[in-house]
Design a protein around this motif. Structure first.
Motif, PDB file in Angstrom:
ATOM      1  N   PRO A  21       0.824  -1.210   0.000  1.00 37.70           N
ATOM      2  CA  PRO A  21       0.000   0.000   0.000  1.00 37.70           C
ATOM      3  C   PRO A  21       0.858   1.261   0.000  1.00 37.70           C
ATOM      4  O   PRO A  21       2.075   1.196   0.194  1.00 37.70           O
ATOM      5  CB  PRO A  21      -0.800  -0.127   1.300  1.00 37.70           C
ATOM      6  CG  PRO A  21       0.050  -0.974   2.183  1.00 37.70           C
ATOM      7  CD  PRO A  21       0.779  -1.922   1.272  1.00 37.70           C
ATOM      8  N   ASP A  22       0.208   2.391  -0.211  1.00 40.98           N
ATOM      9  CA  ASP A  22       0.909   3.676  -0.174  1.00 40.98           C
ATOM     10  C   ASP A  22       1.665   3.802   1.149  1.00 40.98           C
ATOM     11  O   ASP A  22       1.153   3.449   2.209  1.00 40.98           O
ATOM     12  CB  ASP A  22      -0.087   4.836  -0.296  1.00 40.98           C
ATOM     13  CG  ASP A  22      -0.742   4.881  -1.668  1.00 40.98           C
ATOM     14  OD1 ASP A  22      -0.211   4.272  -2.617  1.00 40.98           O
ATOM     15  OD2 ASP A  22      -1.802   5.529  -1.782  1.00 40.98           O
ATOM     16  N   GLY A  23       2.899   4.280   1.058  1.00 40.55           N
ATOM     17  CA  GLY A  23       3.711   4.483   2.248  1.00 40.55           C
ATOM     18  C   GLY A  23       4.557   3.288   2.635  1.00 40.55           C
ATOM     19  O   GLY A  23       5.447   3.403   3.470  1.00 40.55           O
ATOM     20  N   ALA A  24       4.277   2.129   2.031  1.00 42.02           N
ATOM     21  CA  ALA A  24       5.053   0.923   2.360  1.00 42.02           C
ATOM     22  C   ALA A  24       6.303   0.854   1.492  1.00 42.02           C
ATOM     23  O   ALA A  24       6.306   1.316   0.351  1.00 42.02           O
ATOM     24  CB  ALA A  24       4.212  -0.328   2.136  1.00 42.02           C
TER      25      ALA A  24
ATOM     26  N   VAL B 297       9.221 -11.923   1.390  1.00 44.69           N
ATOM     27  CA  VAL B 297       9.050 -10.491   1.158  1.00 44.69           C
ATOM     28  C   VAL B 297       8.859  -9.799   2.498  1.00 44.69           C
ATOM     29  O   VAL B 297       8.100 -10.270   3.347  1.00 44.69           O
ATOM     30  CB  VAL B 297       7.821 -10.236   0.247  1.00 44.69           C
ATOM     31  CG1 VAL B 297       7.554  -8.741   0.092  1.00 44.69           C
ATOM     32  CG2 VAL B 297       8.012 -10.885  -1.119  1.00 44.69           C
ATOM     33  N   CYS B 298       9.547  -8.692   2.676  1.00 47.25           N
ATOM     34  CA  CYS B 298       9.378  -7.861   3.873  1.00 47.25           C
ATOM     35  C   CYS B 298       8.740  -6.544   3.458  1.00 47.25           C
ATOM     36  O   CYS B 298       9.239  -5.872   2.549  1.00 47.25           O
ATOM     37  CB  CYS B 298      10.723  -7.580   4.531  1.00 47.25           C
ATOM     38  SG  CYS B 298      10.596  -6.449   5.950  1.00 47.25           S
ATOM     39  N   MET B 299       7.635  -6.208   4.106  1.00 39.24           N
ATOM     40  CA  MET B 299       6.980  -4.921   3.886  1.00 39.24           C
ATOM     41  C   MET B 299       7.195  -4.082   5.141  1.00 39.24           C
ATOM     42  O   MET B 299       6.978  -4.563   6.257  1.00 39.24           O
ATOM     43  CB  MET B 299       5.481  -5.115   3.642  1.00 39.24           C
ATOM     44  CG  MET B 299       4.771  -3.817   3.336  1.00 39.24           C
ATOM     45  SD  MET B 299       2.956  -3.975   3.160  1.00 39.24           S
ATOM     46  CE  MET B 299       2.743  -5.509   2.329  1.00 39.24           C
ATOM     47  N   GLU B 300       7.662  -2.860   4.945  1.00 40.01           N
ATOM     48  CA  GLU B 300       7.921  -1.979   6.081  1.00 40.01           C
ATOM     49  C   GLU B 300       7.055  -0.735   5.946  1.00 40.01           C
ATOM     50  O   GLU B 300       6.936  -0.180   4.854  1.00 40.01           O
ATOM     51  CB  GLU B 300       9.399  -1.598   6.089  1.00 40.01           C
ATOM     52  CG  GLU B 300       9.841  -0.930   7.359  1.00 40.01           C
ATOM     53  CD  GLU B 300      11.364  -0.821   7.432  1.00 40.01           C
ATOM     54  OE1 GLU B 300      11.988  -1.711   8.027  1.00 40.01           O
ATOM     55  OE2 GLU B 300      11.903   0.150   6.872  1.00 40.01           O
TER      56      GLU B 300
END
Length: 166
Positions: free
Chosen positions: A40-43, A60-63
């Motif tokens: 999503p936006d900001g990730a 996969v790493c999402m921050e």
């Protein structure tokens, strides 16, 4: 009745891109491309490891930034179907940074959230444009995950346009 439940428990998004199928395929299978648009936006995606072959794994790493500071979410899965430029099917589970699957309760999520979901991406050449249909089974169509996919595909469209204009 089962069909109603299936549609409620899956996100299905269809998009068309003014780009060849092989470019859209790369966006899904090349870690650098995938990391640039996924989430999503900001990730951000600081880690995207993909062994794109049947039986191959992904991590996969999402921050994201939160009011309490940065938060990381890890996802792992296995490729079930890989038909270049046509179809990509993989499982997805929340995990730790080593790819060990975490249960929904481990992640403070509702117990009814599935441990493993399935993402299916189908690509079709339509006169030089690409029709993409993505179905994420196990994620309700009105969930935050569905909203995340919508935001991600907006970022994908921008990336595809940038690469198509080269």
């Amino acid at each position: 009745m089962a069909d109603d439940n299936a549609s409620k428990d899956a996100v299905r998004i269809e998009r068309s891109f003014d780009a060849p199928v092989d470019l859209i395929w790369q966006m899904w299978t090349d870690p650098e491309h995938f990391a640039a648009w996924y989430g999503p936006d900001g990730a951000t995606i600081p880690v995207a490891r993909m062994d794109v072959r049947v039986g191959g794994t992904r991590l996969v790493c999402m921050e994201m930034q939160t009011p309490n500071g940065p938060m990381q979410m890890w996802f792992t899965g296995e490729y079930r179907e890989v038909v270049e430029n046509e179809r990509l099917v993989y499982t997805e589970s929340m995990s730790d940074e080593n790819g060990n699957v975490m249960t929904p309760s481990d992640m403070n999520m509702p117990e009814e959230h599935p441990t493993t979901t399935e993402v299916r991406v189908e690509l079709e050449d339509v006169g030089g444009r690409t029709k993409m249909v993505m179905t994420h089974a196990g994620i309700p169509s009105d969930s935050p995950g569905a909203a995340g996919w919508t935001m991600a595909f907006a970022k994908l469209a921008v990336r595809v346009e940038a690469h198509s204009n080269r």
